[in-house]
Design an enzyme around this catalytic site. Structure first.
Site, PDB file in Angstrom:
ATOM      1  N   HIS A 208       0.872  -1.181   0.000  1.00 41.66           N
ATOM      2  CA  HIS A 208       0.000   0.000   0.000  1.00 41.66           C
ATOM      3  C   HIS A 208       0.906   1.228   0.000  1.00 41.66           C
ATOM      4  CE1 HIS A 208      -3.870   2.047   1.472  1.00 41.66           C
ATOM      5  NE2 HIS A 208      -2.969   3.011   1.326  1.00 41.66           N
ATOM      6  N   HIS A 235      -7.598  -3.803   7.328  1.00 43.12           N
ATOM      7  CA  HIS A 235      -7.560  -2.653   6.433  1.00 43.12           C
ATOM      8  C   HIS A 235      -7.307  -1.339   7.155  1.00 43.12           C
ATOM      9  CE1 HIS A 235      -8.948  -5.251   3.163  1.00 43.12           C
ATOM     10  NE2 HIS A 235      -9.873  -5.708   3.990  1.00 43.12           N
ATOM     11  N   GLU A 287      -7.863   4.938  -4.169  1.00 40.72           N
ATOM     12  CA  GLU A 287      -8.761   6.025  -3.799  1.00 40.72           C
ATOM     13  C   GLU A 287      -7.933   7.269  -3.513  1.00 40.72           C
ATOM     14  OE1 GLU A 287     -10.820   5.037  -0.219  1.00 40.72           O
ATOM     15  OE2 GLU A 287      -8.987   4.643   0.915  1.00 40.72           O
ATOM     16  N   ASN A 289      -7.862  10.447  -0.656  1.00 45.88           N
ATOM     17  CA  ASN A 289      -8.369  11.041   0.577  1.00 45.88           C
ATOM     18  C   ASN A 289      -8.179  12.552   0.495  1.00 45.88           C
ATOM     19  OD1 ASN A 289      -9.206   8.695   2.069  1.00 45.88           O
ATOM     20  ND2 ASN A 289      -7.046   8.186   2.229  1.00 45.88           N
ATOM     21  N   ARG A 291      -8.066  15.102   2.476  1.00 43.15           N
ATOM     22  CA  ARG A 291      -7.861  15.660   3.824  1.00 43.15           C
ATOM     23  C   ARG A 291      -6.435  15.372   4.259  1.00 43.15           C
ATOM     24  NH1 ARG A 291      -7.427  10.912   6.421  1.00 43.15           N
ATOM     25  NH2 ARG A 291      -8.827   9.188   5.867  1.00 43.15           N
TER      26      ARG A 291
END
Length: 448
Positions: A208, A235, A287, A289, A291
């Site tokens: 990741h 996760h 994805e 994020n 923020r």
């Protein structure tokens, strides 16, 4: 520059933002539930406003109360931290409608990246590599079987809304697809109020990897390197590193530039993180994020750039303080998320901290709002602090981390400190040889 900032969060991230405000000379207001009346950020803030009882829906997720707190105190900007309302497009819109600056992206960009199907399509259009998968929502059993056959097994079925592993199922063969599709939809509906799911190729042993990006909203954007967040449980990230032990300089700069170029095209504003699965030299978008991330301190450690300062600067219309060619990466950093949980069972352990001693020394940073005598409430996330360690090399960083973990004392509750003491002495971790499944396999096979 904005004149007064309200921090719409709690715990270590509220304290982190508060410190940045004080360094910039900006008065700050914090909001809190009745359960957080004695929290450190409440004690240190210029002003505080109680916005409700302990349940998040009645306090930290109560948009009306937060807007009212802004009006009462005269705050002209809101920093949402992470979690809670940080990626709520409606919240951003309501603040803007009241003339209050949202320290984050536009509502349009939050909404665009909040739906995973739309985010994936947008990523493709922006030139970001994606995991092979369905074009959109998989609505029927027949479509699930057909799409899985086209992608090739195994496949991953995921909720279009939300995250944290909910509404996510793996199908290893055609016999598994219908049950996995149905279960994922049921979980998604229960967790997020949206049963829509989509399908992607399931990668066997990926890492990741995420890229920190920043944009000024005017078409200028930069990247600040990557973080490796592969050590996860259910996760949820547990241990993060910057830079990744798996990437070389060329790979780092290539994928970073791809992400920065995409944010330029999007005219993205503020901090963002683009997340990938990485396997066999290839990156696959998961994805984005919109923020600040929990693990942002390790990026700060290797770049020397204060990301919260940068968020406030951009939100105030000041633009980016640095250009891409001015960013240099120094050394290696690791963050360990310390939770109030049993290190073996991961059962939450709220209660009173009877003794607290934080490690120190060169290259050691603690982001935590707890203190001796503080009572950890049972209502919120179990994260009580983050240990961030920086060294000139990964070897030095690991040695410093081992020493810091031995110094760290939290009595009165159970914490995950013993887990990190085990990990720092593990040979796979020392070699940087792990993937997103490594930690769960390690915990499953560890003797009782």
């Amino acid at each position: 520059m904005v004149s007064k900032i309200l921090i719409a969060n709690r715990g270590e991230i509220a304290l982190r933002v508060l410190r940045a405000c004080k360094e910039l000379g900006i008065p700050c207001v914090v909001v809190h539930s009745t359960a957080d009346a004695d929290a450190m950020h409440v004690r240190l803030a210029d002003e505080s406003v109680c916005i409700g009882p302990p349940p998040s829906r009645d306090s930290y997720l109560n948009i009306h109360q937060i807007v009212a707190a802004c009006e009462i105190t005269g705050a002209d900007a809101v920093h949402p931290g992470y979690g809670f309302l940080s990626e709520n497009a409606k919240f951003a819109e309501i603040l803007e409608a009241h003339g209050i600056t949202f320290i984050g992206p536009t509502a349009e960009h939050i909404r665009l990246m909040g739906d995973k199907i739309t985010a994936k399509t947008t990523a493709q259009e922006l030139g970001i590599p994606v995991v092979p998968g369905s074009d959109g929502e998989v609505k029927t059993e027949e479509e699930a079987l057909q799409t899985a056959a086209e992608i090739g097994y195994p496949v991953l079925i995921k909720a279009t809304a939300g995250g944290g592993g909910r509404g996510m199922k793996v199908a290893k063969s055609a016999d598994d697809v219908i049950e996995a599709w149905s279960t994922a939809r049921t979980e998604a509906a229960a967790a997020f109020g949206n049963e829509a799911v989509y399908m992607e190729k399931y990668l066997g042993k990926p890492r990741h990897i995420e890229i920190q990006v920043f944009g000024d909203g005017e078409g200028n954007a930069i990247h600040l390197g990557e973080r490796d967040c592969s050590l996860q449980r259910r996760h949820q990230k547990v241990w993060e590193e910057a830079n990744s032990p798996a990437l070389n300089v060329e790979q780092r700069m290539r994928i970073g530039q791809v992400c920065a170029d995409a944010m330029k095209k999007l005219k993205y504003r503020g901090a963002g993180t683009i997340e990938f699965l990485y396997e066999n030299g290839e990156f696959y978008f998961i994805e984005m994020n919109t923020r600040l991330q929990v693990e942002h301190p390790i990026t700060e450690a290797i770049t020397g750039i204060d990301l919260v300062h940068e968020q406030i600067r951009v939100a105030s219309g000041g633009g980016l303080s640095v250009q891409q060619d001015e960013i240099n990466f120094h050394g290696h950093a690791i963050e360990c998320r310390i939770n109030a949980e049993d290190a073996r069972t991961f059962v939450p352990s709220p209660g009173t901290i009877t003794h607290f001693h934080a490690p120190g020394g060169l290259g050691v940073r603690i982001d935590s709002g707890v203190y001796q005598g503080y009572k950890i409430p049972p209502y919120y996330d179990s994260l009580i602090g983050k240990l961030i360690v920086h060294g000139r090399t990964r070897v030095e960083c690991m040695m410093r981390l081992r020493r810091a973990l031995d110094e760290f004392v939290v009595d009165g509750i159970k914490t995950t400190l013993p887990l990190f003491q085990d990990l720092v002495d593990n040979q796979d971790i020392a070699n940087g040889d792990y993937d997103i499944h490594w930690l769960e396999n390690y915990l499953a096979n560890k003797p009782a």
